[in-house]
Design an enzyme around this catalytic site. Structure first.
Site, PDB file in Angstrom:
ATOM      1  N   SER A  86      -5.785   0.818  -4.931  1.00  0.00           N
ATOM      2  CA  SER A  86      -5.738   2.253  -4.632  1.00  0.00           C
ATOM      3  C   SER A  86      -4.588   2.881  -5.404  1.00  0.00           C
ATOM      4  CB  SER A  86      -5.495   2.493  -3.148  1.00  0.00           C
ATOM      5  OG  SER A  86      -6.549   1.976  -2.388  1.00  0.00           O
TER       6      SER A  86
ATOM      7  N   ARG B  78       1.841   1.904   4.030  1.00  0.00           N
ATOM      8  CA  ARG B  78       2.154   1.688   2.602  1.00  0.00           C
ATOM      9  C   ARG B  78       3.621   2.007   2.296  1.00  0.00           C
ATOM     10  NH1 ARG B  78      -2.102  -0.247   3.091  1.00  0.00           N
ATOM     11  NH2 ARG B  78      -3.892  -0.240   1.669  1.00  0.00           N
TER      12      ARG B  78
ATOM     13  N   GLU C 130       0.612   5.508  -5.232  1.00  0.00           N
ATOM     14  CA  GLU C 130       1.014   4.356  -4.412  1.00  0.00           C
ATOM     15  C   GLU C 130       1.781   3.292  -5.207  1.00  0.00           C
ATOM     16  OE1 GLU C 130       1.782   1.275  -2.293  1.00  0.00           O
ATOM     17  OE2 GLU C 130       0.213   0.934  -3.786  1.00  0.00           O
TER      18      GLU C 130
HETATM   19  N1  EPU Z   1     -14.998   7.144  -0.027  1.00  0.00           N
HETATM   20  C1  EPU Z   1     -15.526   8.130  -0.821  1.00  0.00           C
HETATM   21  N2  EPU Z   1     -15.666   7.902  -2.150  1.00  0.00           N
HETATM   22  C2  EPU Z   1     -15.284   6.727  -2.722  1.00  0.00           C
HETATM   23  C3  EPU Z   1     -14.729   5.707  -1.902  1.00  0.00           C
HETATM   24  C4  EPU Z   1     -14.594   5.950  -0.550  1.00  0.00           C
HETATM   25  O1  EPU Z   1     -15.916   9.212  -0.343  1.00  0.00           O
HETATM   26  O2  EPU Z   1     -15.420   6.577  -3.931  1.00  0.00           O
HETATM   27  C5  EPU Z   1     -14.872   7.377   1.421  1.00  0.00           C
HETATM   28  C6  EPU Z   1     -15.631   6.292   2.201  1.00  0.00           C
HETATM   29  O3  EPU Z   1     -16.942   6.649   2.377  1.00  0.00           O
HETATM   30  C7  EPU Z   1     -14.844   6.214   3.482  1.00  0.00           C
HETATM   31  C8  EPU Z   1     -13.439   6.611   3.092  1.00  0.00           C
HETATM   32  O4  EPU Z   1     -13.519   7.229   1.807  1.00  0.00           O
HETATM   33  O5  EPU Z   1     -15.327   7.157   4.404  1.00  0.00           O
HETATM   34  C9  EPU Z   1     -12.484   5.431   3.065  1.00  0.00           C
HETATM   35  O6  EPU Z   1     -12.910   4.488   2.075  1.00  0.00           O
HETATM   36  P1  EPU Z   1     -12.534   2.951   2.151  1.00  0.00           P
HETATM   37  O7  EPU Z   1     -12.992   2.353   3.430  1.00  0.00           O
HETATM   38  O8  EPU Z   1     -13.005   2.307   0.892  1.00  0.00           O
HETATM   39  O9  EPU Z   1     -10.953   2.910   2.231  1.00  0.00           O
HETATM   40  P2  EPU Z   1      -9.804   3.734   1.493  1.00  0.00           P
HETATM   41  O10 EPU Z   1      -9.168   4.642   2.498  1.00  0.00           O
HETATM   42  O11 EPU Z   1     -10.271   4.365   0.239  1.00  0.00           O
HETATM   43  C10 EPU Z   1      -7.913   2.079   2.149  1.00  0.00           C
HETATM   44  C11 EPU Z   1      -6.799   1.346   1.455  1.00  0.00           C
HETATM   45  C12 EPU Z   1      -7.329   0.126   0.723  1.00  0.00           C
HETATM   46  C13 EPU Z   1      -7.999  -0.783   1.751  1.00  0.00           C
HETATM   47  C14 EPU Z   1      -9.103  -0.013   2.460  1.00  0.00           C
HETATM   48  C15 EPU Z   1      -9.696  -0.800   3.596  1.00  0.00           C
HETATM   49  C16 EPU Z   1      -5.122   3.009   0.921  1.00  0.00           C
HETATM   50  C17 EPU Z   1      -4.450   3.843  -0.120  1.00  0.00           C
HETATM   51  N3  EPU Z   1      -6.113   2.225   0.511  1.00  0.00           N
HETATM   52  O12 EPU Z   1      -8.768   2.567   1.130  1.00  0.00           O
HETATM   53  O13 EPU Z   1      -6.223  -0.545   0.156  1.00  0.00           O
HETATM   54  O14 EPU Z   1      -8.524  -1.932   1.129  1.00  0.00           O
HETATM   55  O15 EPU Z   1      -8.568   1.201   3.036  1.00  0.00           O
HETATM   56  O16 EPU Z   1      -8.791  -0.838   4.653  1.00  0.00           O
HETATM   57  O17 EPU Z   1      -4.736   3.078   2.101  1.00  0.00           O
HETATM   58  C18 EPU Z   1      -4.882  -0.702  -1.818  1.00  0.00           C
HETATM   59  O18 EPU Z   1      -3.940  -0.274  -1.148  1.00  0.00           O
HETATM   60  O19 EPU Z   1      -4.737  -0.994  -3.038  1.00  0.00           O
HETATM   61  C19 EPU Z   1      -6.200  -0.829  -1.210  1.00  0.00           C
HETATM   62  C20 EPU Z   1      -7.285  -1.177  -1.904  1.00  0.00           C
END
Ligand code: EPU
Length: 339
Positions: free
Chosen positions: A238, A164, A334
Site C-alpha cells: 500500500s 501503521r 506510507e
Molecule cells: N478497493 C477499491 N479499489 C481497489 C482496491 C480496494 O475500491 O482497487 C476497496 C475494496 O473494495 C474494499 C476497500 O477498498 O472495500 C479496502 O480494500 P482492501 O480490503 O484490499 O484493503 P485496503 O484498505 O486497501 C489495507 C492495508 C493492507 C492490508 C489490507 C487487508 C493499509 C494502507 N493497507 O488495505 O496492507 O493487506 O488492508 O487488511 O492499511 C500494506 O500496508 O502494504 C498493505 C498491503
C-alpha cells in the site's frame, strides 16, 4: 566487516528503484550491527538501516552507510501453559516466521501471512492486515542506538503503536536500529475472521470450526489474488495510508459518495478506503513513464521497469492532489521516503 563503496541498492529495494549507497555493509548479528554503527561514527557517516527494502522509496542516492540486516535466529525465552515468548532476530523473514510459528502450534500471526519484509522492520509501521496488528504480540523491541552503540529495550507501551505507526517513525526516527523483537504467541487457537474478505471466505463456517491454518491459507489466497508479488512486479505494498477523518466529515462524504467504504474507529474517528477514492479518481491501471497504479489494487504503485524514485513521487503527488480535490482528504504516503 566488509564495507562496500558506491554500491547499487537496486537489488535491495522491492520497488527496484535505481539509487546507490556511498557505503553498504551486511550485518549478521547484534554485535556486527554495533560495529557497523561505530564505523559510521568514526567516519562521520549517517546510517540508514535496511531490511528487505519492501517499504522504502529511494528517490536519491544515499550519502550514508546502509546497513543490511541479515541476523537470524528464533529463541524461546519464556512460556506459560497458554503462551510462548520468542525472541526473533531482526533479519528473519516475516512470512517464514508466520509459517514456522504455525508449525510449532503457536497461534496469532496467521492473519499477517505473506506480508513482505523482515521481522526487524515489522514494528516500525506496526504491520497489520485482515483485522490483526503486530502490536497485539510484541512484548519488547531490542535496538541499538546509532549515536552511542548502546543496546536499548522498549516495552510495548514505549513503542507507541498505532495504525501503521510507532515511536520508530516519530520521536525515535533515525536514532535506533532494531536488532530483535520479542513476540508472545498463544498455544490456544483463537481465530479472527471478522475482516470482510475473511467473513466471505468462511461464510459457511462458524469461527469455532475455522483453524488458524485455514485462516493462513485464506489470507495467502486473498493477498495473492489482489496484491502483486514484488519479485514479479516491483512495488512497496500500500503506497498510501487509509486516512482517518472526523465522524462529521465521514457522514458528509458518505452522503456524497454512498459507495465509499467507511470504517468507524474506537476513538470515534472514521477510516476511509484510500484505494476506493484513488479508483474513483480514475487512477487504477494508470501507466506512464515506466510507472503505474496496479490494475487490481489502486493503493499499490508499481515500477514496470524503468521508472525512478523522483518520477514515482511525482505520480504520487498527482494521485494525492486529485483525491484532495475530489474528497477534501489528504492522503499520506506510507513507505519511508529517502531523497
Ligand atoms: N478497493 C477499491 N479499489 C481497489 C482496491 C480496494 O475500491 O482497487 C476497496 C475494496 O473494495 C474494499 C476497500 O477498498 O472495500 C479496502 O480494500 P482492501 O480490503 O484490499 O484493503 P485496503 O484498505 O486497501 C489495507 C492495508 C493492507 C492490508 C489490507 C487487508 C493499509 C494502507 N493497507 O488495505 O496492507 O493487506 O488492508 O487488511 O492499511 C500494506 O500496508 O502494504 C498493505 C498491503
Amino acid at each position: 566487516m566488509h564495507i562496500q563503496r558506491a554500491e547499487s541498492l537496486l537489488p535491495f529495494n522491492s520497488l527496484a528503484l535505481q539509487a546507490s549507497a556511498d557505503a553498504l555493509v551486511t550485518v549478521n548479528s547484534a554485535l556486527e550491527l554495533r560495529d557497523a554503527c561505530s564505523w559510521a561514527r568514526e567516519h562521520e557517516f549517517a546510517v540508514v538501516p535496511l531490511g528487505q527494502g519492501s517499504n522504502v522509496v529511494l528517490a536519491a542516492d544515499l550519502t550514508a552507510l546502509v546497513i543490511r540486516q541479515c541476523s537470524r535466529g528464533i529463541e524461546q525465552i519464556a512460556e506459560t501453559p497458554a503462551s510462548v515468548t520468542l525472541r526473533v532476530a531482526a533479519g528473519e523473514d516475516w512470512h517464514s516466521l508466520v509459517q514456522w510459528s504455525l508449525q510449532q502450534h503457536l497461534y496469532g500471526l496467521e492473519n499477517l501471512a505473506l506480508i513482505p519484509g523482515t521481522v526487524g522492520a515489522a514494528p516500525i509501521q506496526n504491520i497489520g492486515a485482515y483485522g490483526v496488528e503486530l502490536k497485539s504480540f510484541v512484548t519488547k523491541v531490542h535496538a541499538v542506538s546509532i549515536a552511542s552503540g548502546e543496546t536499548i529495550s522498549l516495552s510495548n507501551a514505549e513503542c507507541a503503536f498505532a495504525y501503521r505507526d510507532s515511536v520508530f517513525k516519530r520521536a525515535l526516527q533515525d536514532q535506533l536500529i532494531i536488532s530483535a523483537v520479542e513476540l508472545t504467541l498463544s498455544r490456544v487457537p483463537e481465530v479472527h475472521i471478522e475482516y470482510p474478505a475473511l467473513q466471505a471466505a468462511f461464510s459457511n463456517s462458524s469461527s469455532q470450526q475455522v483453524t488458524p491454518q485455514a485462516v493462513f491459507d485464506a489470507v495467502v489466497a486473498i493477498r495473492s489474488s489482489k496484491l502483486p508479488d514484488p519479485a514479479v512486479m516491483p512495488n512497496a505494498g500500500s503506497f498510501f495510508k487509509n486516512p482517518c477523518v472526523t465522524q462529521a466529515q465521514a457522514v458528509e462524504l458518505a452522503a456524497r459518495f454512498p459507495e465509499l467504504p467507511v470504517y468507524p474507529q474506537p476513538d470515534g474517528q472514521a477510516k476511509l478506503a484510500a484505494a476506493w477514492m484513488i479508483e474513483y479518481c480514475g487512477w487504477k491501471g494508470y501507466r506512464g513513464d515506466g510507472l503505474g497504479i496496479h490494475p487490481e489494487h489502486a493503493l499499490v504503485m508499481v515500477n514496470y521497469g524503468n521508472g525512478n524514485g523522483v518520477q514515482l513521487l511525482e505520480l504520487a503527488s498527482r494521485v494525492r492532489d486529485s483525491v484532495a480535490d475530489t474528497f477534501a482528504v489528504v492522503l499520506q504516503i506510507e513507505p519511508r521516503v529517502y531523497g
